[in-house]
Design an enzyme around this catalytic site. Structure first.
Site, PDB file in Angstrom:
ATOM      1  N   GLU A  10       0.801  -1.222  -0.162  1.00  0.00           N
ATOM      2  CA  GLU A  10       0.125  -0.039  -0.075  1.00  0.00           C
ATOM      3  C   GLU A  10       0.789   1.293   0.100  1.00  0.00           C
ATOM      4  O   GLU A  10       1.496   1.582   0.999  1.00  0.00           O
ATOM      5  CB  GLU A  10      -1.040  -0.099   1.312  1.00  0.00           C
ATOM      6  N   GLU A  44       4.154  13.089  -4.586  1.00  0.00           N
ATOM      7  CA  GLU A  44       3.456  12.969  -3.465  1.00  0.00           C
ATOM      8  C   GLU A  44       4.006  13.860  -2.496  1.00  0.00           C
ATOM      9  O   GLU A  44       5.281  13.788  -2.281  1.00  0.00           O
ATOM     10  CB  GLU A  44       3.294  11.598  -2.874  1.00  0.00           C
TER      11      GLU A  44
HETATM   12  O1  TXE Z   1       8.008   6.033   5.167  1.00  0.00           O
HETATM   13  P1  TXE Z   1       8.615   4.725   4.715  1.00  0.00           P
HETATM   14  P2  TXE Z   1       8.758   7.473   5.332  1.00  0.00           P
HETATM   15  C1  TXE Z   1       4.692   8.513   1.785  1.00  0.00           C
HETATM   16  C2  TXE Z   1       5.001   9.876   2.117  1.00  0.00           C
HETATM   17  C3  TXE Z   1       6.203   9.990   2.761  1.00  0.00           C
HETATM   18  C4  TXE Z   1       7.004   8.897   2.140  1.00  0.00           C
HETATM   19  C5  TXE Z   1       8.492   8.333   2.743  1.00  0.00           C
HETATM   20  O2  TXE Z   1       5.132  10.548   0.888  1.00  0.00           O
HETATM   21  O3  TXE Z   1       6.884  11.285   2.547  1.00  0.00           O
HETATM   22  O4  TXE Z   1       6.325   7.893   1.955  1.00  0.00           O
HETATM   23  O5  TXE Z   1       7.770   8.130   4.278  1.00  0.00           O
HETATM   24  C6  TXE Z   1       9.971   0.826   7.159  1.00  0.00           C
HETATM   25  N1  TXE Z   1      12.659  -2.526   4.438  1.00  0.00           N
HETATM   26  N2  TXE Z   1       4.003   7.594   2.710  1.00  0.00           N
HETATM   27  O6  TXE Z   1      10.093   7.316   4.596  1.00  0.00           O
HETATM   28  O7  TXE Z   1      10.061   4.745   4.418  1.00  0.00           O
HETATM   29  C7  TXE Z   1       9.762   2.105   7.884  1.00  0.00           C
HETATM   30  O8  TXE Z   1      10.796   1.756   9.074  1.00  0.00           O
HETATM   31  C8  TXE Z   1      11.873  -2.680   5.266  1.00  0.00           C
HETATM   32  C9  TXE Z   1       2.598   7.143   2.463  1.00  0.00           C
HETATM   33  O9  TXE Z   1       8.325   7.870   6.478  1.00  0.00           O
HETATM   34  O10 TXE Z   1       7.849   4.112   3.667  1.00  0.00           O
HETATM   35  C10 TXE Z   1       8.538   2.081   8.375  1.00  0.00           C
HETATM   36  O11 TXE Z   1       8.120   1.307   9.275  1.00  0.00           O
HETATM   37  N3  TXE Z   1      10.929  -1.984   5.848  1.00  0.00           N
HETATM   38  C11 TXE Z   1       2.293   5.918   3.277  1.00  0.00           C
HETATM   39  C12 TXE Z   1       7.658   1.984   7.058  1.00  0.00           C
HETATM   40  O12 TXE Z   1       8.645   0.950   6.281  1.00  0.00           O
HETATM   41  C13 TXE Z   1      11.507  -0.468   5.456  1.00  0.00           C
HETATM   42  C14 TXE Z   1       2.537   6.221   4.638  1.00  0.00           C
HETATM   43  C15 TXE Z   1       7.129   3.104   6.306  1.00  0.00           C
HETATM   44  O13 TXE Z   1       8.380   3.727   6.019  1.00  0.00           O
HETATM   45  C16 TXE Z   1      12.556  -0.064   4.688  1.00  0.00           C
HETATM   46  C17 TXE Z   1       3.834   6.792   5.004  1.00  0.00           C
HETATM   47  C18 TXE Z   1      13.138  -1.251   4.314  1.00  0.00           C
HETATM   48  N4  TXE Z   1      14.041  -0.997   3.361  1.00  0.00           N
HETATM   49  C19 TXE Z   1       4.454   7.464   4.111  1.00  0.00           C
HETATM   50  N5  TXE Z   1      12.628   1.256   4.837  1.00  0.00           N
HETATM   51  C20 TXE Z   1       0.791   5.658   3.159  1.00  0.00           C
HETATM   52  N6  TXE Z   1       0.485   4.873   1.875  1.00  0.00           N
HETATM   53  O14 TXE Z   1      -0.128   5.784   4.062  1.00  0.00           O
HETATM   54  C21 TXE Z   1      11.791   1.734   5.423  1.00  0.00           C
HETATM   55  N7  TXE Z   1      10.865   0.873   6.143  1.00  0.00           N
END
Ligand code: TXE
Length: 480
Positions: A248, A384
């Site tokens: 997602e 985004e």
């Molecule tokens: O989320 P990340 P971030 C979008 C929004 C935001 C961007 C980045 O634009 O600015 O994503 O956000 C884990 N292997 N959304 O960087 O990195 C991390 O620890 C496994 C939309 O804060 O996507 C966290 O638990 N896991 C979104 C989770 O992934 C990994 C909501 C989300 O982190 C990982 C949030 C890896 N290599 C952000 N790297 C929505 N669709 O609602 C990170 N994580």
């Protein structure tokens, strides 16, 4: 200073390395707790615990499994105030939003899948009078659930509830930016008597603990919500290992307003769909398209009400817009506002960091921002932003607005305002979005499939789709 612990094999444990990460209160800009900086050793222990627990949990009668999950839901309801306060302090969202949405939805997720699992059916086909084909669905094994920081407990339970209800055991990692409610949730699991090893929560960095979960050969399915960039990385690791994958990801959702809309409804709901949770919801309508004949009237009223929103201490009842989740994220959003100006945008409301008096003086606040005058293909309208920033522009025809709406690499959700029934069906059929709301927003029926198109994700969560994701089907054909 509170220290959080991992939840592994039913116990609250420190990380093997004995190292911790600062956890900030974004409204005050200060460290207020410490979370485990877990590594592959903690993940290995969690996976081993989940494997050990799998035989008993997966063979437990489903109504017994369901009863335990419903007990956890009851405890979430009992601790509503405590969990809402923790969510608000950790994420920066208004506490009244956490009380009204995040925590009740977390409880609803547990209840929905706990009861759904009891009614989860499979299928059989009688082939003439020659054979019976039936489909056996069994839980996939140890599931990895990785959740984001925007709706912490809501999306954490959205993943683990169907996995547990389907009979899987779970290794879960909440975001390192908002770990608190998942930690409190682990205490509720102990209180509810969830058997040890059924759910294991490993806190820490995505690139370390998160990556270790995705890489672990005994984790058979990954359910992830987060950014598209991270989703791509996870897919690159999981695909060659033939893991089941549900992603997602991000969104850049159109909010289309026709002249025949219910004007007051469209304005009021558009305020929510633009700025709720500081715009940090993947389903927010961040691109507003208004039919030319009412564009000025809509824009004037929308800007007036946007300017009246209250940015401030998330713990105060009058606050409508709290803090962004981190200083890094706040600066990312401020950089997009600067980009919009460079691309020729007019800032009609907001556009700046807000200094909040008192204990929140160091907090990460941005004024709800409305930007006009941009082209639909500029970066501001294609990428985004994930903050309290929306663009607004006019359109003349249905074909034009459908082209604008479908012009990004995302396809998560769309909102459509019209009282014309035929138009509602006609346009919904042409929008490349996984979820379409007509004359409403974020109105959820948990039975309906949930997920995006294009780079907004892979797979569908929600309802039977989620329970199917966490099971694997085998077809048995019996010759009569
Ligand atoms: O989320 P990340 P971030 C979008 C929004 C935001 C961007 C980045 O634009 O600015 O994503 O956000 C884990 N292997 N959304 O960087 O990195 C991390 O620890 C496994 C939309 O804060 O996507 C966290 O638990 N896991 C979104 C989770 O992934 C990994 C909501 C989300 O982190 C990982 C949030 C890896 N290599 C952000 N790297 C929505 N669709 O609602 C990170 N994580």
């Amino acid at each position: 200073m509170e220290t959080l612990y991992n939840y592994i094999e039913g116990k609250l444990l420190p990380p093997h390395a004995g190292k911790y990460i600062d956890n900030y209160n974004p409204a005050e800009g200060k460290v207020y707790s410490l979370i485990p900086d877990s590594d592959e050793r903690d993940v290995a222990a969690a996976v081993a615990a989940a494997q050990h627990a799998f035989a008993e949990w997966s063979s437990m009668p489903v109504d017994k499994r369901s009863a335990i999950l419903l007990r956890i839901a009851d405890l979430i309801d009992r601790d509503l105030d405590k969990l809402a306060l923790a969510e608000s302090i950790d994420n920066g969202k208004p506490v009244k939003l956490a009380r009204a949405v995040d925590i009740p939805r977390a409880s609803a997720n547990m209840r929905f899948f706990a009861s759904g699992a009891i009614h989860f059916a499979s299928e059989a086909h009688v082939t003439g009078n020659e054979a019976v084909n039936y489909t056996l669905r069994t839980p996939v094994g140890v599931a990895g659930c990785i959740s984001p920081w925007n709706l912490p407990l809501y999306l954490f339970t959205w993943k683990i509830a169907p996995a547990l209800a389907a009979g899987c055991t779970v290794v879960a990692k909440p975001s390192e930016l908002t770990p608190m409610t998942a930690f409190l949730f682990s205490q509720l699991c102990i209180e509810a008597g969830l058997p040890k090893g059924v759910l294991n929560i490993v806190h820490g960095l995505g690139t370390k603990a998160g990556q270790a979960i995705v890489e672990h050969p005994d984790v058979t399915a990954i359910s992830f919500t987060g950014g598209t960039v991270t989703g791509r990385k996870i897919a690159a690791t999981a695909a060659p290992m033939f893991k089941k994958l549900s992603l997602e990801l991000g969104g850049k959702n159109p909010n289309i307003v026709f002249a025949d809309c219910d004007f007051e409804q469209a304005i009021q709901t558009s305020l929510h769909s633009s700025f709720s949770n500081q715009g940090e919801i993947c389903l927010c309508g961040s691109r507003i398209f208004v039919e030319q004949s009412i564009y000025q009237k809509f824009t004037d009223e929308f800007v007036k009400r946007t300017t009246a929103l209250v940015v401030g201490d998330p713990l105060l009842p009058e606050t409508t817009t709290g803090a962004l989740v981190s200083e890094v994220h706040m600066n990312k959003i401020l950089s997009y506002i600067e980009l919009a100006k460079q691309e020729g945008g007019d800032i009609l409301a907001g556009g700046n960091r807000v200094a909040v008096a008192g204990k929140c003086a160091q907090g990460y606040f941005i004024a709800p921002t409305v930007i006009a005058g941009l082209d639909h293909l500029c970066r501001t309208n294609q990428e985004e932003i994930f903050g309290p920033v929306v663009t607004i522009m006019p359109f003349e025809t249905e074909d034009e607005v459908i082209r604008y709406a479908n012009s990004t690499t995302y396809g998560l959700s769309a909102t459509l305002w019209t009282e014309n029934l035929k138009r509602a069906h006609r346009i919904s059929a042409q929008l490349k979005s996984g979820i379409i709301w007509v004359n409403c927003w974020l109105f959820r029926d948990l039975r309906s499939p949930f997920g995006g198109m294009k780079q907004s994700g892979v797979g569908r969560e929600g309802g039977w789709e989620a329970l199917r994701f966490f099971t694997e089907a085998k077809n048995v054909c019996i010759k009569l």
